[in-house]
Design a protein around this motif. Structure first.
Motif, short mmCIF file in Angstrom:
data_model
loop_
_atom_site.label_atom_id
_atom_site.label_comp_id
_atom_site.label_asym_id
_atom_site.label_seq_id
_atom_site.Cartn_x
_atom_site.Cartn_y
_atom_site.Cartn_z
N LEU A 7 0.83 -1.20 0.00
CA LEU A 7 0.00 0.00 0.00
C LEU A 7 0.87 1.26 0.00
N ALA A 8 1.97 1.22 0.76
CA ALA A 8 2.88 2.37 0.79
C ALA A 8 3.54 2.59 -0.57
N ILE A 9 3.90 1.50 -1.25
CA ILE A 9 4.49 1.61 -2.58
C ILE A 9 3.49 2.21 -3.55
N ARG A 10 2.26 1.70 -3.53
CA ARG A 10 1.23 2.19 -4.44
C ARG A 10 0.97 3.68 -4.21
N ALA A 11 0.90 4.08 -2.95
CA ALA A 11 0.64 5.48 -2.63
C ALA A 11 1.82 6.36 -3.04
N GLY A 12 3.04 5.92 -2.72
CA GLY A 12 4.22 6.73 -3.03
C GLY A 12 4.45 6.88 -4.51
N LEU A 183 10.13 4.22 1.37
CA LEU A 183 8.72 4.01 1.65
C LEU A 183 8.55 2.99 2.77
N TYR A 184 7.46 3.13 3.49
CA TYR A 184 7.12 2.27 4.63
C TYR A 184 8.26 2.25 5.65
N GLY A 185 8.54 3.42 6.18
CA GLY A 185 9.62 3.62 7.14
C GLY A 185 10.41 4.84 6.74
N ARG A 186 10.97 5.55 7.70
CA ARG A 186 11.61 6.82 7.42
C ARG A 186 13.11 6.64 7.17
N GLY A 187 13.57 7.12 6.02
CA GLY A 187 14.99 7.17 5.73
C GLY A 187 15.59 5.81 5.37
#
Length: 204
Positions: A7-12, A183-187
């Motif tokens: 989901l994070a990949i799709r959104a990003g 994505l899905y986590g910072r940095g």
């Protein structure tokens, strides 16, 4: 797939495509599109010139598709009959390939001058992969328990996408990296997935 990382990949990725083409006029090809979730999101956002590409693909109604494309086979871009795209997307494809450099050279053939390429792949530079390699001799998510269980090759993570090597392959293939995000986590240390936004360099 609807796991949190997917989901994070799709959104990003869909957000980045929207920023690249705010008028929604870009011709976009999703290479290795699978079940077409990203294409469905792009339809929702107003994009109309879309194509899904892969071996067996499922795309929303009305979207062009090109099937039986073996992305590990040299020259697969020949199947497009000279078509070019403003934006190429390959999410979670690179790590499954025997020859990722050849894959990138084929993508370059499909890009218009100055066209964009958005790649995502597992971030092997995060703390989980670093610890996994230190303790077990393998990066997290690569060469795991299913490696010898007769899984098909395309279901394996076989190319370890070290960022330095990916940068080198992209430059050789004719792409300039514009940005790297996680994505899905910072940095870099906590991000699960790396997203490279690239531009097709002028051919010399």
């Amino acid at each position: 797939m609807n796991d949190p990382n997917s989901l994070a990949i799709r959104a990003g990725v869909s957000e980045r495509i929207s920023l690249i083409s705010p008028d929604r006029a870009a011709r976009v090809a999703d290479i290795g599109c699978g079940e077409g979730e990203l294409l469905g999101r792009l339809v929702e956002l107003g994009f109309g010139q879309l194509m899904g590409v892969g071996w067996k693909v499922d795309v929303p109604a009305g979207i062009a598709k090109l099937e039986n494309v073996d992305l590990s086979h040299p020259g697969w871009a020949d199947r497009f009959g000279g078509q070019k795209f403003d934006i190429l997307v390959a999410t979670e494809v690179l790590e499954h390939l025997i020859n990722p450099y050849e894959f990138l050279t084929q993508l370059r053939r499909l890009a218009v001058p100055g066209g964009r390429l958005i790649l995502t792949f597992p971030n092997v530079h995060n703390w989980r992969s670093i610890v996994g390699y230190a303790l077990g001799g393998r990066f997290s998510g690569f060469f795991g328990p299913n490696w010898n269980n007769n899984h098909p090759l395309y279901d394996q993570h076989i190319f370890v996408p070290n960022h330095h090597l990916v940068r080198y392959f992209l430059r050789l293939a004719g792409f300039e990296i514009l940005s790297i995000d996680f994505l899905y986590g910072r940095g870099k240390l906590f991000g699960t997935t790396a997203m490279f936004d690239c531009r097709a360099a002028a051919k010399t």
